[in-house]
Design an enzyme around this catalytic site. Sequence first.
Site, PDB file in Angstrom:
ATOM      1  N   HIS A  51       0.880  -1.165   0.000  1.00  0.00           N
ATOM      2  CA  HIS A  51       0.000   0.000   0.000  1.00  0.00           C
ATOM      3  C   HIS A  51       0.917   1.214   0.000  1.00  0.00           C
ATOM      4  CE1 HIS A  51      -3.040  -2.862   1.826  1.00  0.00           C
ATOM      5  NE2 HIS A  51      -3.578  -2.443   0.698  1.00  0.00           N
ATOM      6  N   ASP A  54       2.422   1.749   3.245  1.00  0.00           N
ATOM      7  CA  ASP A  54       3.407   0.753   3.688  1.00  0.00           C
ATOM      8  C   ASP A  54       4.799   1.235   3.284  1.00  0.00           C
ATOM      9  OD1 ASP A  54       1.543  -1.191   4.610  1.00  0.00           O
ATOM     10  OD2 ASP A  54       1.294  -1.977   2.576  1.00  0.00           O
ATOM     11  N   HIS A 215     -12.661 -13.152  -3.010  1.00  0.00           N
ATOM     12  CA  HIS A 215     -13.573 -12.123  -3.512  1.00  0.00           C
ATOM     13  C   HIS A 215     -14.511 -12.710  -4.570  1.00  0.00           C
ATOM     14  CE1 HIS A 215     -10.630  -8.599  -2.408  1.00  0.00           C
ATOM     15  NE2 HIS A 215     -10.951  -9.348  -1.379  1.00  0.00           N
ATOM     16  N   ASP A 252      -9.892 -14.614   4.141  1.00  0.00           N
ATOM     17  CA  ASP A 252      -8.463 -14.715   3.802  1.00  0.00           C
ATOM     18  C   ASP A 252      -7.828 -15.986   4.375  1.00  0.00           C
ATOM     19  OD1 ASP A 252      -8.564 -12.268   2.420  1.00  0.00           O
ATOM     20  OD2 ASP A 252      -8.005 -11.112   4.184  1.00  0.00           O
TER      21      ASP A 252
HETATM   22  C1  XLS Z   1      -8.042  -6.582  -0.114  1.00  0.00           C
HETATM   23  C2  XLS Z   1      -6.844  -6.384  -0.811  1.00  0.00           C
HETATM   24  C3  XLS Z   1      -6.080  -5.165  -0.642  1.00  0.00           C
HETATM   25  C4  XLS Z   1      -5.315  -4.958  -1.875  1.00  0.00           C
HETATM   26  C5  XLS Z   1      -4.585  -3.767  -2.114  1.00  0.00           C
HETATM   27  O1  XLS Z   1      -8.523  -7.706  -0.102  1.00  0.00           O
HETATM   28  O2  XLS Z   1      -6.041  -7.508  -0.748  1.00  0.00           O
HETATM   29  O3  XLS Z   1      -5.359  -5.192   0.513  1.00  0.00           O
HETATM   30  O4  XLS Z   1      -4.809  -6.050  -2.512  1.00  0.00           O
HETATM   31  O5  XLS Z   1      -5.287  -2.666  -1.744  1.00  0.00           O
HETATM   32 MG    MG Z   2      -6.583  -8.942  -1.890  1.00  0.00          MG
END
Ligand code: XLS
Ligand code: MG
Length: 347
Positions: A51, A54, A215, A252
């Site tokens: 990010h 980061d 997702h 996740d």
């Molecule tokens: C959310 C994402 C996010 C991105 C980048 O699921 O993984 O963190 O990959 O913003």
């Molecule tokens: Mg992701």
Amino acid sequence: MSSPTQYRFSFGPWNISEGADPFGPPVRDAFPHEEKFALYKPMGFDGVQFHDDDVVPGLESLSAGQIENKADEVATMLRNQGLEAEFVAPRMWFAAETVDGGYTSNCAADREMAWERTKRSVDIARILGSKAVVLWLAREGTYIREAKNARVAYERILELIDKVLDYDPEIEVWIEPKPNEPTDVAYVPTTGHAIALSRASRDHQRVKVIIESAHAMLAGLDASDEMAFALAHDKLGSVHLNDQNGLKYDQDKNFGSANLRSAFDQVLVLEEAGYGGNGEFIGLDVKAMRTQPGLPVLDHLKNTREYFELLLDKVRSYDLTKVEAFRDDRDYEGLERYTLRHLLGCT
Ligand code: XLS
Ligand code: MG
């Protein structure tokens, strides 16, 4: 026969030791951010997903010059560690101005702030030598549908993508679709939506998708089909392999931990299309279990990488001649038996 793909792996620092969840006390301390990068190579990872903050913590209160200096420092650190920055993503969902979305906010000043922040991410990507920015459109959606004009919202997202393409003539934009969470309904829920936006943009070859297994599942779709669709359009920038146990919060989980067969299908699709042959990464987005103590907690990353390799062995020993014969006979009962026996290790 061409030589087998040598896969390279990546993950983001947010996958290490974030010990808090919204429903209980922290079960592990946060591991110092700057110490995370030394952990990548020994675990067999070559790529870091970032990010913007980061790379440059607290960037919202820094000048462009200060941001550049800090990004330069991180670029040197990556070089010294032999690591590559896979992508940089504007973390657009923590600022007060983006609570109701950035690009699709009803407020012009908020949209302007979101654009400024996105430009900084592109600058950082350029300094790190990363070819892409990722747009995970976290809060670009609504909690009640009447809150925004959806047609205008799509136009605003497209306008933003075009502005990024203009701002940097080389940068790629990878859209990460997700159907819900944190919003109730998101504007770019699936790969199909992302590819439609790509095609409508002013340089579709630079607009791709990053597909996160979970997702796709949250959208009720098959993750391997989503990947296949993107690959058929030559638009799979990266993947976020993980898993999801049904339609719940974004879990996740370790790749293959909820549905081993679906994980096998995803590896099969990637391998069959030669994904990775042009330097694309196998990106992971897996979190440690909420119950897991330790500092740093890394086993979920090592284990998911191993599960990918084990599934790759299964994919490479899957007999495609047999598969073709079952398909020709339309004997899908036989094909399923062969596939399940293969996955279960029967010879
Ligand atoms: C959310 C994402 C996010 C991105 C980048 O699921 O993984 O963190 O990959 O913003
Ligand atoms: Mg992701």
